[in-house]
Design a protein around this motif. Sequence first.
Motif, mmCIF file in Angstrom:
data_model
loop_
_atom_site.group_PDB
_atom_site.id
_atom_site.type_symbol
_atom_site.label_atom_id
_atom_site.label_comp_id
_atom_site.label_asym_id
_atom_site.label_seq_id
_atom_site.Cartn_x
_atom_site.Cartn_y
_atom_site.Cartn_z
ATOM 1 N N GLU A 161 -50.498 23.484 78.623
ATOM 2 C CA GLU A 161 -49.336 23.271 79.490
ATOM 3 C C GLU A 161 -48.811 24.595 80.045
ATOM 4 O OE1 GLU A 161 -47.559 19.214 77.363
ATOM 5 O OE2 GLU A 161 -46.590 21.152 77.039
ATOM 6 N N LEU A 162 -48.815 25.637 79.225
ATOM 7 C CA LEU A 162 -48.358 26.943 79.703
ATOM 8 C C LEU A 162 -49.285 27.493 80.784
ATOM 9 C CD1 LEU A 162 -47.276 28.558 76.325
ATOM 10 C CD2 LEU A 162 -45.776 27.737 78.144
ATOM 11 N N LEU A 163 -50.600 27.331 80.595
ATOM 12 C CA LEU A 163 -51.547 27.777 81.622
ATOM 13 C C LEU A 163 -51.350 26.997 82.923
ATOM 14 C CD1 LEU A 163 -54.798 28.186 79.464
ATOM 15 C CD2 LEU A 163 -53.429 30.006 80.509
ATOM 16 N N GLU A 164 -51.117 25.699 82.796
ATOM 17 C CA GLU A 164 -50.884 24.881 83.998
ATOM 18 C C GLU A 164 -49.616 25.314 84.717
ATOM 19 O OE1 GLU A 164 -50.440 20.150 85.223
ATOM 20 O OE2 GLU A 164 -50.777 20.748 83.132
ATOM 21 N N LEU A 165 -48.551 25.618 83.948
ATOM 22 C CA LEU A 165 -47.316 26.110 84.555
ATOM 23 C C LEU A 165 -47.540 27.438 85.263
ATOM 24 C CD1 LEU A 165 -44.687 25.284 81.776
ATOM 25 C CD2 LEU A 165 -44.824 24.254 84.046
ATOM 26 N N GLU A 166 -48.308 28.314 84.630
ATOM 27 C CA GLU A 166 -48.581 29.613 85.243
ATOM 28 C C GLU A 166 -49.341 29.461 86.554
ATOM 29 O OE1 GLU A 166 -50.606 33.913 84.002
ATOM 30 O OE2 GLU A 166 -50.859 32.134 82.744
ATOM 31 N N GLN A 167 -50.350 28.615 86.570
ATOM 32 C CA GLN A 167 -51.110 28.383 87.797
ATOM 33 C C GLN A 167 -50.233 27.765 88.885
ATOM 34 O OE1 GLN A 167 -54.436 25.985 86.617
ATOM 35 N NE2 GLN A 167 -55.426 27.634 85.437
ATOM 36 N N GLN A 168 -49.375 26.849 88.487
ATOM 37 C CA GLN A 168 -48.483 26.213 89.457
ATOM 38 C C GLN A 168 -47.525 27.230 90.064
ATOM 39 O OE1 GLN A 168 -46.491 22.807 87.868
ATOM 40 N NE2 GLN A 168 -45.385 22.336 89.760
ATOM 41 N N LEU A 169 -46.987 28.127 89.228
ATOM 42 C CA LEU A 169 -46.090 29.169 89.741
ATOM 43 C C LEU A 169 -46.829 30.136 90.667
ATOM 44 C CD1 LEU A 169 -44.037 29.962 86.508
ATOM 45 C CD2 LEU A 169 -43.193 28.875 88.591
ATOM 46 N N GLU A 170 -48.072 30.486 90.329
ATOM 47 C CA GLU A 170 -48.847 31.380 91.199
ATOM 48 C C GLU A 170 -49.117 30.735 92.551
ATOM 49 O OE1 GLU A 170 -52.321 32.333 88.997
ATOM 50 O OE2 GLU A 170 -51.334 33.854 87.741
ATOM 51 N N ARG A 171 -49.415 29.434 92.537
ATOM 52 C CA ARG A 171 -49.612 28.740 93.812
ATOM 53 C C ARG A 171 -48.325 28.709 94.627
ATOM 54 N NH1 ARG A 171 -52.700 25.193 90.454
ATOM 55 N NH2 ARG A 171 -50.918 23.782 90.308
ATOM 56 N N SER A 172 -47.210 28.505 93.940
ATOM 57 C CA SER A 172 -45.925 28.481 94.648
ATOM 58 C C SER A 172 -45.614 29.852 95.243
ATOM 59 C CB SER A 172 -44.809 28.055 93.686
ATOM 60 O OG SER A 172 -45.050 26.759 93.168
ATOM 61 N N ILE A 173 -45.853 30.929 94.470
ATOM 62 C CA ILE A 173 -45.590 32.285 94.970
ATOM 63 C C ILE A 173 -46.489 32.595 96.163
ATOM 64 C CG2 ILE A 173 -45.789 34.728 94.388
ATOM 65 C CD1 ILE A 173 -44.934 33.983 91.546
ATOM 66 N N SER A 174 -47.755 32.169 96.099
ATOM 67 C CA SER A 174 -48.666 32.403 97.226
ATOM 68 C C SER A 174 -48.177 31.692 98.487
ATOM 69 C CB SER A 174 -50.070 31.921 96.847
ATOM 70 O OG SER A 174 -50.964 32.076 97.932
ATOM 71 N N SER A 175 -47.704 30.453 98.322
ATOM 72 C CA SER A 175 -47.191 29.715 99.488
ATOM 73 C C SER A 175 -45.935 30.385 100.040
ATOM 74 C CB SER A 175 -46.888 28.268 99.085
ATOM 75 O OG SER A 175 -48.038 27.609 98.626
#
Length: 214
Positions: free
Chosen positions: A123-137
């Motif tokens: 779950e932590l890895l998924e949250l991290e990936q989601q935040l990175e995608r949000s920052i990229s957008s």
Amino acid sequence: MARGKTQMRRIENATSRQVTFFKRRNGLLKKAFELSVLCDAEVAVLIFSTRGKLYEFSSKSIKETIERYKRHKKDIQAKNPPVEQNKQHLQQEMASLMENIEHLESSKRKLSGEDLGSCTTEELLELEQQLERSISSIRTRKIQVFRQHVEQLKEKGTALAVENAMLRNKLSLQQERGSNKEKATVPSADISEVSDVETDLFIGPPETSRKRAL
């Protein structure tokens, strides 16, 4: 003599109650018969006395009329579900919506860095990936906004340069017109300065004054 208005309540006297039952029962059955004949309606009447005795009338068959009533009731229930079923359905939908809201609130808190104690490694890895995608957008959108702002500034600078050039041309034309006017007024001034008019005061004959001037 006019009849008095009957009060709609239970007749306490047993004899009077039994007499009234027979009279009104016969009147009800008569009205049901008249309704079936005059209006060609399917009518069925069932009456149970206080002693449990059955009195009935049917324009066709009591059994057929009851079966028709049951089919009609089922059709109505199929088209319009009962209130209790609607209530249960609404309660289920409400529970599902509340569960979805709770899930969204939990995800929001986790994305904000809160309530991470119960999260697993996945779950932590998924949250991290989601935040990175949000920052990229967000960065992509920020660069796009900056470029649009730069283009607007360039267009504004070009418009100001054109306006500045027009003002310079206008100013130069006004200066040229002013210099031309000054040149046109210079000869008249010189002529006035070198005029032959004699302004000195002299007493004596005219000839003497001329010689003196020469």
